[in-house]
Design a protein around this motif. Structure first.
Motif, PDB file in Angstrom:
ATOM      1  N   SER A 127      33.780  37.714  44.878  1.00 17.38           N
ATOM      2  CA  SER A 127      34.237  36.985  43.703  1.00 17.38           C
ATOM      3  C   SER A 127      34.938  37.935  42.731  1.00 17.38           C
ATOM      4  N   LEU A 128      36.122  37.526  42.261  1.00 17.29           N
ATOM      5  CA  LEU A 128      36.899  38.330  41.320  1.00 17.29           C
ATOM      6  C   LEU A 128      36.786  37.817  39.889  1.00 17.29           C
ATOM      7  N   ASN A 129      35.841  36.904  39.635  1.00 13.86           N
ATOM      8  CA  ASN A 129      35.855  36.230  38.334  1.00 13.86           C
ATOM      9  C   ASN A 129      35.420  37.108  37.166  1.00 13.86           C
ATOM     10  N   GLN A 130      34.927  38.313  37.419  1.00 12.89           N
ATOM     11  CA  GLN A 130      34.672  39.241  36.311  1.00 12.89           C
ATOM     12  C   GLN A 130      35.898  40.085  35.965  1.00 12.89           C
ATOM     13  N   LEU A 131      36.917  40.033  36.804  1.00 16.19           N
ATOM     14  CA  LEU A 131      38.098  40.887  36.629  1.00 16.19           C
ATOM     15  C   LEU A 131      39.192  40.096  35.908  1.00 16.19           C
ATOM     16  N   ARG A 132      39.024  39.879  34.617  1.00 18.07           N
ATOM     17  CA  ARG A 132      39.928  38.994  33.882  1.00 18.07           C
ATOM     18  C   ARG A 132      40.502  39.631  32.619  1.00 18.07           C
ATOM     19  N   GLN A 133      40.677  40.924  32.632  1.00 17.88           N
ATOM     20  CA  GLN A 133      41.256  41.597  31.474  1.00 17.88           C
ATOM     21  C   GLN A 133      42.758  41.320  31.400  1.00 17.88           C
ATOM     22  N   ILE A 134      43.281  41.297  30.169  1.00 14.11           N
ATOM     23  CA  ILE A 134      44.713  41.165  29.910  1.00 14.11           C
ATOM     24  C   ILE A 134      45.064  42.207  28.855  1.00 14.11           C
ATOM     25  N   ASP A 135      45.814  43.245  29.234  1.00 18.41           N
ATOM     26  CA  ASP A 135      46.130  44.343  28.326  1.00 18.41           C
ATOM     27  C   ASP A 135      47.638  44.520  28.240  1.00 18.41           C
ATOM     28  N   ILE A 136      48.219  44.124  27.098  1.00 14.89           N
ATOM     29  CA  ILE A 136      49.648  44.315  26.884  1.00 14.89           C
ATOM     30  C   ILE A 136      49.933  45.809  26.749  1.00 14.89           C
ATOM     31  N   GLN A 137      50.963  46.261  27.460  1.00 17.04           N
ATOM     32  CA  GLN A 137      51.282  47.679  27.482  1.00 17.04           C
ATOM     33  C   GLN A 137      52.199  48.068  26.312  1.00 17.04           C
ATOM     34  N   PRO A 138      52.175  49.345  25.930  1.00 19.60           N
ATOM     35  CA  PRO A 138      53.051  49.804  24.838  1.00 19.60           C
ATOM     36  C   PRO A 138      54.514  49.443  25.120  1.00 19.60           C
ATOM     37  N   GLY A 139      55.174  48.931  24.113  1.00 22.64           N
ATOM     38  CA  GLY A 139      56.545  48.488  24.275  1.00 22.64           C
ATOM     39  C   GLY A 139      56.676  47.002  24.501  1.00 22.64           C
ATOM     40  N   GLY A 140      55.601  46.358  24.995  1.00 22.94           N
ATOM     41  CA  GLY A 140      55.584  44.908  25.157  1.00 22.94           C
ATOM     42  C   GLY A 140      56.423  44.372  26.303  1.00 22.94           C
ATOM     43  N   HIS A 230      48.594  37.763  50.894  1.00 27.15           N
ATOM     44  CA  HIS A 230      47.251  37.372  51.316  1.00 27.15           C
ATOM     45  C   HIS A 230      46.860  38.041  52.636  1.00 27.15           C
ATOM     46  N   ASN A 231      47.840  38.461  53.410  1.00 26.46           N
ATOM     47  CA  ASN A 231      47.612  39.047  54.725  1.00 26.46           C
ATOM     48  C   ASN A 231      47.411  40.550  54.707  1.00 26.46           C
ATOM     49  N   PHE A 232      47.505  41.187  53.531  1.00 25.40           N
ATOM     50  CA  PHE A 232      47.563  42.640  53.520  1.00 25.40           C
ATOM     51  C   PHE A 232      46.540  43.329  52.631  1.00 25.40           C
ATOM     52  N   GLY A 233      45.878  42.640  51.744  1.00 24.34           N
ATOM     53  CA  GLY A 233      44.915  43.318  50.907  1.00 24.34           C
ATOM     54  C   GLY A 233      44.393  42.440  49.790  1.00 24.34           C
ATOM     55  N   ILE A 234      43.473  43.002  49.033  1.00 23.25           N
ATOM     56  CA  ILE A 234      42.890  42.335  47.865  1.00 23.25           C
ATOM     57  C   ILE A 234      43.427  43.024  46.623  1.00 23.25           C
ATOM     58  N   VAL A 235      44.136  42.286  45.776  1.00 23.31           N
ATOM     59  CA  VAL A 235      44.665  42.855  44.538  1.00 23.31           C
ATOM     60  C   VAL A 235      43.569  42.785  43.479  1.00 23.31           C
ATOM     61  N   THR A 236      43.146  43.943  43.016  1.00 23.51           N
ATOM     62  CA  THR A 236      42.065  43.999  42.036  1.00 23.51           C
ATOM     63  C   THR A 236      42.590  44.003  40.604  1.00 23.51           C
ATOM     64  N   SER A 237      43.787  44.531  40.411  1.00 22.90           N
ATOM     65  CA  SER A 237      44.461  44.489  39.113  1.00 22.90           C
ATOM     66  C   SER A 237      45.943  44.717  39.367  1.00 22.90           C
ATOM     67  N   PHE A 238      46.770  44.302  38.409  1.00 27.11           N
ATOM     68  CA  PHE A 238      48.211  44.436  38.610  1.00 27.11           C
ATOM     69  C   PHE A 238      48.926  44.457  37.265  1.00 27.11           C
ATOM     70  N   GLU A 239      50.080  45.081  37.269  1.00 30.03           N
ATOM     71  CA  GLU A 239      50.951  45.083  36.094  1.00 30.03           C
ATOM     72  C   GLU A 239      52.121  44.157  36.373  1.00 30.03           C
ATOM     73  N   ALA A 240      52.422  43.275  35.419  1.00 29.93           N
ATOM     74  CA  ALA A 240      53.516  42.317  35.575  1.00 29.93           C
ATOM     75  C   ALA A 240      54.335  42.269  34.301  1.00 29.93           C
ATOM     76  N   LYS A 241      55.591  41.891  34.445  1.00 28.52           N
ATOM     77  CA  LYS A 241      56.484  41.772  33.303  1.00 28.52           C
ATOM     78  C   LYS A 241      56.040  40.622  32.396  1.00 28.52           C
ATOM     79  N   ILE A 242      56.190  40.823  31.087  1.00 28.51           N
ATOM     80  CA  ILE A 242      56.007  39.758  30.110  1.00 28.51           C
ATOM     81  C   ILE A 242      57.270  39.696  29.257  1.00 28.51           C
ATOM     82  N   TYR A 243      57.431  38.589  28.545  1.00 29.44           N
ATOM     83  CA  TYR A 243      58.686  38.348  27.838  1.00 29.44           C
ATOM     84  C   TYR A 243      58.394  37.763  26.456  1.00 29.44           C
ATOM     85  N   PRO A 244      59.200  38.121  25.454  1.00 25.79           N
ATOM     86  CA  PRO A 244      59.010  37.509  24.124  1.00 25.79           C
ATOM     87  C   PRO A 244      59.211  35.997  24.204  1.00 25.79           C
TER      88      PRO A 244
END
Length: 518
Positions: A127-140, A230-244
């Motif tokens: 279960s990944l339901n404890q892994l729910r952090q959201i951290d905006i990176q410097p620069g936004g 889904h065929n290659f691994g379990i993603v435990t955390s990731f960085e993704a683009k965000i937009y204003p």
């Protein structure tokens, strides 16, 4: 799926679902042979390897039922034990331990995977339901997300801070469930698929190794994770683009039409597709709505525009002129849109415990003749049994500019030519006597959609797949795609640990025993 339903009765079935395994011994179906583990074994051998907040529990724990509840109950995975990871490293240790015992493992977030191929699983749920952090990176420009985040809280958290990112359209669905298969959503006209926004990912491989995956590190695996992940691994955390966030409110208009408008309605949708701006999203349902008609299914149309009603008017006015039975409209901040459309985490569409026989196709245009045949078949079949009354056909019309701006060769997602996502969802409380009927109805509908575009080979969005589709329909018809995927599967998962979600198989392997002909 991410669609509204007309009745909260669709959440009714969970209390009567069958129980899991014995409360003392936990027999697992091994990759070869069989083994038996007790909860005490895992408490003694596994828990000391994990962080302080990690927990494990089995069927006799009150948390087990909720943790293993599924949106799709047909061919649900068999779970004998749940281990909740609290850190990226926990996931790595759980996988290593499971491998040492030759026990299968399956990572789960909100439990919305619907493919019948999951029915092959019997083992430990991570279960990944404890892994729910959201951290905006410097620069936004980006944020780091835990592997267990899901749509609703992500939308709300970023909006409050002045940002948006692409998610699925249903508030209860994780970002990675759809994202590892591409990930369609409301913002894709502006920013592309969920996977197009990946900057890097922390991934636990089949052997339990935790690796950092990006365009510079494990570049080949980064390509895989964007469409076949889904065929290659379990993603435990990731960085993704965000937009204003660009606007303060979205405009929403929801209308119902009677079936005599069907042909002209779909002609108008084709015309809308030709001029659809990146800010516009719409989808259509055929379903039963007794508030409109008690004798025939209704055409339900949801229209959303990222901006004002005035800017949206040229696009929805032709549908007003067609003569809907009813319409309602509102201008709302983005986080309120899912609730307004019936796709929030609190809406019936997110309820668990039903059978969902879902069959999908990708289209370029609507074939009006085919649409009439699909509607007529729906009107006939939905009357077969009262418990089928909340079944529906959905046709999603997202904007495509952001998707088309990405070179198809840059990711494993192969279906950028699909302009429309269409599917039937035959749903009902678990009832094996209806399964064959529902599957046959689903296959008939899928065939009608595909036959309506002669000369175009069938495609299936991986996250909507039933599980019987040929690999080419899901992962692409270009020979180099399957060759590359199979080669990387052998490299990163040679023993097939990740073989439960529309798996990448090899030419000498027999198809799954549950898979009927397409």
């Amino acid at each position: 799926m991410h669609l509204p339903l007309v009745s909260a009765a669709l959440t009714l079935a969970l209390a009567s679902l069958p129980s899991g395994s014995s409360s003392t011994l936990w027999p697992f179906s091994k990759l070869s042979g069989a083994t038996t583990l007790t909860v005490k074994d895992l408490e003694r051998e596994l828990l000391p390897r994990l962080s302080e907040s990690a927990v494990l529990y089995a069927e006799d724990d009150p948390r087990f039922k909720e943790a293993t509840a599924r949106w799709q109950w047909y061919k649900a995975p068999t779970v004998n034990l749940v281990v909740e990871a609290s850190t990226d490293e926990d996931v790595s240790e759980i996988v290593k331990y499971a491998n040492s015992q030759n026990v299968p493992f399956l990572a789960v977030n909100t439990g919305h995977g619907s493919t019948a191929t999951l029915g092959k699983f019997n083992g430990i749920q991570i279960s990944l339901n404890q892994l729910r952090q959201i951290d905006i990176q410097p620069g936004g420009d980006s944020a780091i997300f835990g592997g267990g985040v899901y749509g609703g809280p992500v939308i709300e958290d970023l909006w409050e801070k002045g940002y948006v990112t692409n998610t699925g359209s249903c508030g209860c669905v994780g970002l990675l469930g759809p994202g590892l298969g591409g990930g369609h959503g409301r913002l894709q006209g502006l920013y592309g698929l969920i996977s197009d926004g990946f900057v890097n990912l922390n991934v636990v491989l089949a052997d339990g190794t935790l690796v950092h995956v990006s365009p510079r590190s494990h570049k080949d695996l980064f390509w895989c994770m964007k469409g076949a992940g889904h065929n290659f691994g379990i993603v435990t955390s990731f960085e993704a683009k965000i937009y204003p966030r660009k606007v303060d409110t979205w405009f929403s208009k929801i209308c119902s039409f009677t079936e005599d408008k069907l042909e002209r309605f779909h002609e108008l949708l084709n015309e809308l597709s030709d001029k659809q701006p990146p800010e516009l999203i719409h989808w259509t349902l055929y379903w039963n709505d007794p508030d409109v008609s008690t004798t025939e299914p209704v055409i339900h149309w949801s229209f959303e525009y990222i901006g004002s009603e005035e800017a949206a008017r040229p696009y929805f006015e032709p549908f007003d002129e067609l003569g809907p039975v009813s319409c309602r409209s509102a201008s709302l901040p983005y986080p309120k849109i899912p609730q307004n459309e019936g796709t929030s985490a609190q809406d019936p569409i997110c309820g668990k415990g039903l059978q969902h026989m879902q069959f999908d196709a990708g289209l370029v245009k609507y074939n009006v003749t085919a649409q009439r045949a699909i509607y007529n078949l729906f009107a006939e079949k939905v009357k077969h049994d009262p418990s089928l009354e909340y079944s529906f056909i959905v046709m999603e019309g997202y904007s495509l500019q952001g998707v088309d701006n990405v070179d198809p060769a840059e990711s494993a997602f192969a279906l950028r030519d699909d302009k429309l996502l269409v599917a039937i969802n035959v749903q009902y409380p678990p009832n094996p006597s209806l399964d064959d009927f529902a599957i046959e109805w689903g296959k008939q509908t899928r065939k009608l959609f595909n036959d309506g575009q002669p000369g175009r080979r069938p495609t299936t969005y991986i996250n909507y797949a039933f599980g019987d589709e040929p690999m080419e329909a899901v992962y692409g018809y270009e020979p180099w795609r399957l060759e590359k995927l199979r080669g990387l599967k052998k490299k990163y998962d040679p023993h097939g640990r990740f073989s439960y979600f529309n798996p990448i198989t090899f030419e000498d392997e027999a198809p799954p025993s549950h898979s009927p002909e397409l």
